[in-house]
Design a protein around this motif. Structure first.
Motif, PDB file in Angstrom:
ATOM      1  N   ALA A   1       0.825  -1.202   0.000  1.00  0.00           N
ATOM      2  CA  ALA A   1       0.000   0.000   0.000  1.00  0.00           C
ATOM      3  C   ALA A   1       0.862   1.257   0.000  1.00  0.00           C
ATOM      4  N   GLU A   2       0.706   2.045  -1.036  1.00  0.00           N
ATOM      5  CA  GLU A   2       1.357   3.345  -1.139  1.00  0.00           C
ATOM      6  C   GLU A   2       0.370   4.315  -1.760  1.00  0.00           C
ATOM      7  N   LYS A   3       0.595   5.587  -1.513  1.00  0.00           N
ATOM      8  CA  LYS A   3      -0.306   6.585  -2.095  1.00  0.00           C
ATOM      9  C   LYS A   3       0.482   7.825  -2.441  1.00  0.00           C
ATOM     10  N   MET A   4       0.379   8.243  -3.694  1.00  0.00           N
ATOM     11  CA  MET A   4       0.987   9.487  -4.146  1.00  0.00           C
ATOM     12  C   MET A   4      -0.144  10.466  -4.468  1.00  0.00           C
ATOM     13  N   VAL A   5      -0.084  11.636  -3.834  1.00  0.00           N
ATOM     14  CA  VAL A   5      -1.132  12.644  -4.000  1.00  0.00           C
ATOM     15  C   VAL A   5      -0.471  13.974  -4.327  1.00  0.00           C
ATOM     16  N   THR A   6      -1.025  14.700  -5.302  1.00  0.00           N
ATOM     17  CA  THR A   6      -0.549  16.058  -5.548  1.00  0.00           C
ATOM     18  C   THR A   6      -1.719  16.961  -5.910  1.00  0.00           C
ATOM     19  N   ASN A   7      -1.645  18.187  -5.391  1.00  0.00           N
ATOM     20  CA  ASN A   7      -2.645  19.199  -5.735  1.00  0.00           C
ATOM     21  C   ASN A   7      -2.086  20.189  -6.755  1.00  0.00           C
ATOM     22  N   GLY A   8      -0.915  19.871  -7.303  1.00  0.00           N
ATOM     23  CA  GLY A   8      -0.288  20.741  -8.294  1.00  0.00           C
ATOM     24  C   GLY A   8       0.827  21.581  -7.732  1.00  0.00           C
ATOM     25  N   ASP A   9       0.977  21.568  -6.394  1.00  0.00           N
ATOM     26  CA  ASP A   9       2.042  22.349  -5.750  1.00  0.00           C
ATOM     27  C   ASP A   9       2.837  21.498  -4.770  1.00  0.00           C
ATOM     28  N   THR A  10       2.130  20.705  -3.991  1.00  0.00           N
ATOM     29  CA  THR A  10       2.758  19.814  -3.016  1.00  0.00           C
ATOM     30  C   THR A  10       2.508  18.362  -3.420  1.00  0.00           C
ATOM     31  N   VAL A  11       3.515  17.517  -3.206  1.00  0.00           N
ATOM     32  CA  VAL A  11       3.374  16.086  -3.455  1.00  0.00           C
ATOM     33  C   VAL A  11       3.562  15.350  -2.135  1.00  0.00           C
ATOM     34  N   TRP A  12       2.624  14.444  -1.835  1.00  0.00           N
ATOM     35  CA  TRP A  12       2.722  13.583  -0.663  1.00  0.00           C
ATOM     36  C   TRP A  12       2.898  12.143  -1.142  1.00  0.00           C
ATOM     37  N   TRP A  13       3.865  11.449  -0.572  1.00  0.00           N
ATOM     38  CA  TRP A  13       4.069  10.037  -0.887  1.00  0.00           C
ATOM     39  C   TRP A  13       3.986   9.261   0.417  1.00  0.00           C
ATOM     40  N   PHE A  14       2.881   8.542   0.601  1.00  0.00           N
ATOM     41  CA  PHE A  14       2.596   7.845   1.848  1.00  0.00           C
ATOM     42  C   PHE A  14       2.894   6.363   1.688  1.00  0.00           C
ATOM     43  N   ILE A  15       3.752   5.826   2.563  1.00  0.00           N
ATOM     44  CA  ILE A  15       4.079   4.407   2.570  1.00  0.00           C
ATOM     45  C   ILE A  15       3.477   3.824   3.840  1.00  0.00           C
ATOM     46  N   GLN A  16       2.387   3.116   3.680  1.00  0.00           N
ATOM     47  CA  GLN A  16       1.594   2.693   4.832  1.00  0.00           C
ATOM     48  C   GLN A  16       2.362   1.753   5.755  1.00  0.00           C
TER      49      GLN A  16
ATOM     50  N   PHE B   1      -3.482  15.553   0.807  1.00  0.00           N
ATOM     51  CA  PHE B   1      -3.386  14.349   1.635  1.00  0.00           C
ATOM     52  C   PHE B   1      -3.522  14.687   3.117  1.00  0.00           C
ATOM     53  N   GLU B   2      -4.452  14.000   3.780  1.00  0.00           N
ATOM     54  CA  GLU B   2      -4.629  14.164   5.221  1.00  0.00           C
ATOM     55  C   GLU B   2      -3.721  13.165   5.930  1.00  0.00           C
ATOM     56  N   ILE B   3      -2.711  13.661   6.612  1.00  0.00           N
ATOM     57  CA  ILE B   3      -1.714  12.800   7.238  1.00  0.00           C
ATOM     58  C   ILE B   3      -2.307  12.140   8.482  1.00  0.00           C
ATOM     59  N   PRO B   4      -2.302  10.801   8.517  1.00  0.00           N
ATOM     60  CA  PRO B   4      -2.856  10.111   9.691  1.00  0.00           C
ATOM     61  C   PRO B   4      -2.084  10.443  10.958  1.00  0.00           C
ATOM     62  N   ALA B   5      -2.783  10.465  12.071  1.00  0.00           N
ATOM     63  CA  ALA B   5      -2.140  10.745  13.356  1.00  0.00           C
ATOM     64  C   ALA B   5      -1.055   9.713  13.625  1.00  0.00           C
ATOM     65  N   GLY B   6       0.075  10.181  14.120  1.00  0.00           N
ATOM     66  CA  GLY B   6       1.161   9.288  14.457  1.00  0.00           C
ATOM     67  C   GLY B   6       2.075   8.932  13.310  1.00  0.00           C
ATOM     68  N   THR B   7       1.781   9.464  12.122  1.00  0.00           N
ATOM     69  CA  THR B   7       2.612   9.171  10.958  1.00  0.00           C
ATOM     70  C   THR B   7       3.839  10.080  10.942  1.00  0.00           C
ATOM     71  N   LYS B   8       5.002   9.512  10.668  1.00  0.00           N
ATOM     72  CA  LYS B   8       6.221  10.303  10.577  1.00  0.00           C
ATOM     73  C   LYS B   8       6.225  11.067   9.264  1.00  0.00           C
ATOM     74  N   VAL B   9       6.497  12.364   9.336  1.00  0.00           N
ATOM     75  CA  VAL B   9       6.530  13.213   8.146  1.00  0.00           C
ATOM     76  C   VAL B   9       7.984  13.592   7.850  1.00  0.00           C
ATOM     77  N   ILE B  10       8.421  13.285   6.640  1.00  0.00           N
ATOM     78  CA  ILE B  10       9.768  13.641   6.213  1.00  0.00           C
ATOM     79  C   ILE B  10       9.649  14.755   5.191  1.00  0.00           C
ATOM     80  N   GLU B  11      10.151  15.920   5.564  1.00  0.00           N
ATOM     81  CA  GLU B  11      10.121  17.067   4.647  1.00  0.00           C
ATOM     82  C   GLU B  11      11.313  16.956   3.713  1.00  0.00           C
ATOM     83  N   GLU B  12      11.027  16.779   2.444  1.00  0.00           N
ATOM     84  CA  GLU B  12      12.091  16.618   1.461  1.00  0.00           C
ATOM     85  C   GLU B  12      12.567  17.982   0.981  1.00  0.00           C
ATOM     86  N   ALA B  13      13.756  17.985   0.355  1.00  0.00           N
ATOM     87  CA  ALA B  13      14.322  19.245  -0.152  1.00  0.00           C
ATOM     88  C   ALA B  13      13.348  19.894  -1.117  1.00  0.00           C
ATOM     89  N   ARG B  14      13.295  21.204  -1.050  1.00  0.00           N
ATOM     90  CA  ARG B  14      12.358  21.967  -1.858  1.00  0.00           C
ATOM     91  C   ARG B  14      12.554  21.673  -3.338  1.00  0.00           C
TER      92      ARG B  14
END
Length: 230
Positions: free
Chosen positions: A90-105, A214-227
């Protein structure tokens, strides 16, 4: 002089009546029908199977470098996209055209890429989906009608009219009955191919803009990647 012009005009009219221009080719008719079908495309959903192949790696390691994944695709113009992968994990890639979220469940982690130029990073897919209604103005198009062995479906081979990032080639397959999109292939400069096989395609379903944030689930680690880096 007036008599000469009248005679010339009569000759042209006679030629048109006796020797009409040939009808549009089957390829032209197919391309026109496709562009009409997708001219008002605003959104699209489909189930997908994606196969990525890296021939260069196969040569180095003498083993298969093909990777298969499956999931569901959601697209909305101009640059909103979700790839909701269910297999092999399970993985999910979401983008609104400005930000990209890549969630690895399985890892309970989400990589967030802010201020991404998705028109560069995801340009091949976005250009293709957004440009189905105006292919002739964006790509050089070669049409191979269905029934031309080994083509069960209509096949389009697209080449960009302008240089830029993205694949060196795009191949599209559409059903002969109603021009439903059944798959497409992106080919990179290094020979890597990504093939999407689509089923259950729906055109212009209602998609809420909020789905592409993307709504980040509670307790999920968020890694901010280089701009701007993906």
């Amino acid at each position: 002089m007036i008599r000469f012009k009248a005679s010339a005009a009569a000759a042209v009219i006679t030629a048109i009546l006796l020797f009409p221009l040939p009808p549009a080719s089957a390829s032209d008719e197919i391309l026109t029908s496709i562009q009409k079908r997708y001219a008002n495309l605003d959104s699209l959903t489909a189930d997908y199977v994606r196969v990525t192949s890296t021939p260069a790696m196969e040569g180095v390691f003498q083993s298969s470098a093909k990777h298969t994944a499956a999931g569901r695709l959601f697209y909305r113009k101009p640059a909103k996209l979700i790839l909701d992968q269910s297999a092999p994990r399970a993985e999910k890639m979401v983008t609104n055209g400005d930000t990209v979220w890549w969630f690895i469940q399985d890892e309970n982690v989400v990589h967030r890429y802010s201020n991404v130029d998705v028109y560069t990073e995801l340009k091949p897919l976005l250009d293709f989906l957004g440009g189905l209604g105006s292919l002739a103005g964006r790509f050089a198009v070669k049409v191979t009608p269905a029934g031309t062995p080994p083509n069960v479906n209509h096949r389009l081979d697209l080449s960009r009219l302008q240089e830029g990032s993205g694949p060196t080639g795009i191949t599209v397959w559409l059903a002969p009955q109603d021009f439903t999109l059944v798959g497409f292939k992106l080919t990179s400069l290094t020979g890597e191919t990504t093939v999407f096989t689509l089923t259950g395609v729906r055109l212009n379903p209602k998609l809420d803009d909020r789905a592409f944030v993307f709504e980040i689930p509670a307790g999920t680690k968020v890694i901010e990647e280089a701009r701007g880096q993906m």
